[in-house]
Structure formats: C-alpha cells, structure tokens
Motif scaffolding. Structure first.
Motif, PDB file in Angstrom:
ATOM      1  N   SER A  92      76.841 -41.132  16.837  1.00 28.37           N
ATOM      2  CA  SER A  92      77.967 -40.315  17.299  1.00 28.37           C
ATOM      3  C   SER A  92      79.097 -40.247  16.281  1.00 28.37           C
ATOM      4  O   SER A  92      79.943 -39.355  16.354  1.00 28.37           O
ATOM      5  CB  SER A  92      78.504 -40.849  18.628  1.00 28.37           C
ATOM      6  N   LYS A  93      79.103 -41.146  15.327  1.00 24.20           N
ATOM      7  CA  LYS A  93      80.148 -41.152  14.298  1.00 24.20           C
ATOM      8  C   LYS A  93      79.755 -40.336  13.060  1.00 24.20           C
ATOM      9  O   LYS A  93      80.556 -40.177  12.155  1.00 24.20           O
ATOM     10  CB  LYS A  93      80.470 -42.592  13.892  1.00 24.20           C
ATOM     11  N   ASP A 112      66.227 -38.832  17.255  1.00 17.63           N
ATOM     12  CA  ASP A 112      66.187 -39.007  18.702  1.00 17.63           C
ATOM     13  C   ASP A 112      66.396 -40.490  18.983  1.00 17.63           C
ATOM     14  O   ASP A 112      65.462 -41.281  18.858  1.00 17.63           O
ATOM     15  CB  ASP A 112      64.852 -38.517  19.273  1.00 17.63           C
ATOM     16  N   PRO A 113      67.609 -40.898  19.350  1.00 18.71           N
ATOM     17  CA  PRO A 113      67.897 -42.317  19.527  1.00 18.71           C
ATOM     18  C   PRO A 113      67.348 -42.917  20.807  1.00 18.71           C
ATOM     19  O   PRO A 113      67.413 -44.110  21.004  1.00 18.71           O
ATOM     20  CB  PRO A 113      69.417 -42.358  19.532  1.00 18.71           C
ATOM     21  N   THR A 114      66.787 -42.084  21.665  1.00 16.86           N
ATOM     22  CA  THR A 114      66.308 -42.616  22.932  1.00 16.86           C
ATOM     23  C   THR A 114      64.893 -43.143  22.781  1.00 16.86           C
ATOM     24  O   THR A 114      64.062 -42.529  22.129  1.00 16.86           O
ATOM     25  CB  THR A 114      66.338 -41.531  24.021  1.00 16.86           C
ATOM     26  N   PRO A 115      64.607 -44.288  23.380  1.00 14.95           N
ATOM     27  CA  PRO A 115      63.250 -44.846  23.274  1.00 14.95           C
ATOM     28  C   PRO A 115      62.266 -44.046  24.143  1.00 14.95           C
ATOM     29  O   PRO A 115      62.646 -43.460  25.147  1.00 14.95           O
ATOM     30  CB  PRO A 115      63.405 -46.262  23.795  1.00 14.95           C
ATOM     31  N   GLY A 116      61.034 -44.033  23.741  1.00 11.19           N
ATOM     32  CA  GLY A 116      60.013 -43.367  24.533  1.00 11.19           C
ATOM     33  C   GLY A 116      59.724 -44.153  25.807  1.00 11.19           C
ATOM     34  O   GLY A 116      59.867 -45.370  25.854  1.00 11.19           O
ATOM     35  N   LEU A 117      59.319 -43.450  26.818  1.00 15.61           N
ATOM     36  CA  LEU A 117      59.013 -44.116  28.092  1.00 15.61           C
ATOM     37  C   LEU A 117      57.552 -44.442  28.205  1.00 15.61           C
ATOM     38  O   LEU A 117      56.687 -43.847  27.736  1.00 15.61           O
ATOM     39  CB  LEU A 117      59.443 -43.216  29.261  1.00 15.61           C
ATOM     40  N   ASP A 160      69.446 -49.305  21.805  1.00 17.61           N
ATOM     41  CA  ASP A 160      69.500 -47.840  21.844  1.00 17.61           C
ATOM     42  C   ASP A 160      70.930 -47.343  22.030  1.00 17.61           C
ATOM     43  O   ASP A 160      71.321 -46.312  21.484  1.00 17.61           O
ATOM     44  CB  ASP A 160      68.573 -47.278  22.923  1.00 17.61           C
ATOM     45  N   GLU A 161      71.745 -48.077  22.772  1.00 16.32           N
ATOM     46  CA  GLU A 161      73.153 -47.708  22.940  1.00 16.32           C
ATOM     47  C   GLU A 161      73.925 -47.887  21.642  1.00 16.32           C
ATOM     48  O   GLU A 161      74.774 -47.060  21.295  1.00 16.32           O
ATOM     49  CB  GLU A 161      73.796 -48.549  24.044  1.00 16.32           C
ATOM     50  N   ALA A 162      73.627 -48.952  20.910  1.00 14.06           N
ATOM     51  CA  ALA A 162      74.291 -49.178  19.623  1.00 14.06           C
ATOM     52  C   ALA A 162      73.909 -48.089  18.629  1.00 14.06           C
ATOM     53  O   ALA A 162      74.765 -47.601  17.876  1.00 14.06           O
ATOM     54  CB  ALA A 162      73.918 -50.553  19.075  1.00 14.06           C
ATOM     55  N   LEU A 163      72.639 -47.665  18.626  1.00 13.92           N
ATOM     56  CA  LEU A 163      72.200 -46.590  17.736  1.00 13.92           C
ATOM     57  C   LEU A 163      72.893 -45.270  18.104  1.00 13.92           C
ATOM     58  O   LEU A 163      73.344 -44.531  17.230  1.00 13.92           O
ATOM     59  CB  LEU A 163      70.685 -46.422  17.797  1.00 13.92           C
ATOM     60  N   THR A 164      73.015 -44.990  19.380  1.00 14.47           N
ATOM     61  CA  THR A 164      73.705 -43.780  19.818  1.00 14.47           C
ATOM     62  C   THR A 164      75.164 -43.812  19.399  1.00 14.47           C
ATOM     63  O   THR A 164      75.718 -42.795  18.957  1.00 14.47           O
ATOM     64  CB  THR A 164      73.593 -43.620  21.343  1.00 14.47           C
TER      65      THR A 164
END
Length: 59
Positions: free
Chosen positions: A41-42, A54-59, A33-37
């Motif tokens: 960002s670029k 939405d690059p954040t994973p669901g909880l 998820d950090e790599a996708l963010t």
C-alpha cells in the motif's frame, strides 16, 4: 418499531462494536499477508500498475 427507534438502536450497536474494536486495535501483531498488504500500500501507483502482485494467499 418506529423507524427512528430502529435507527437509534442500530447506531448504538454499531458504536459499541466500534469502541470494542478500538480498545484492542494495537494488541495483536500483523500476520504475514497483512504485513505484505501494508508494504504494498505504500508503493507508488505507477509501480502498482507495472507489477502484478496478489498479496492474498490462495485458499
């Protein structure tokens, strides 16, 4: 405690924390998820507005 002393102690603790983080800054790889963010960002701003990502994973 006096306000100046309290501020100095808080600043010292913050500085120590920053230094400890900077020592280890490149030692751990990015998670998916950090790599996708980082990739998103670029992107140009126009592309960010057109795509609903939405690059954040669901909880």
């Amino acid at each position: 405690m006096r306000p100046n002393r309290t501020a100095a102690i808080l600043a010292s603790i913050t500085l120590v924390g920053l230094l400890l983080r900077l020592v280890e800054i490149g030692s751990k790889p990015l998670w998916s998820d950090e790599a996708l963010t980082l990739l998103i960002s670029k992107w140009p701003v126009a592309m960010l507005m057109l795509r609903g990502v939405d690059p954040t994973p669901g909880l």
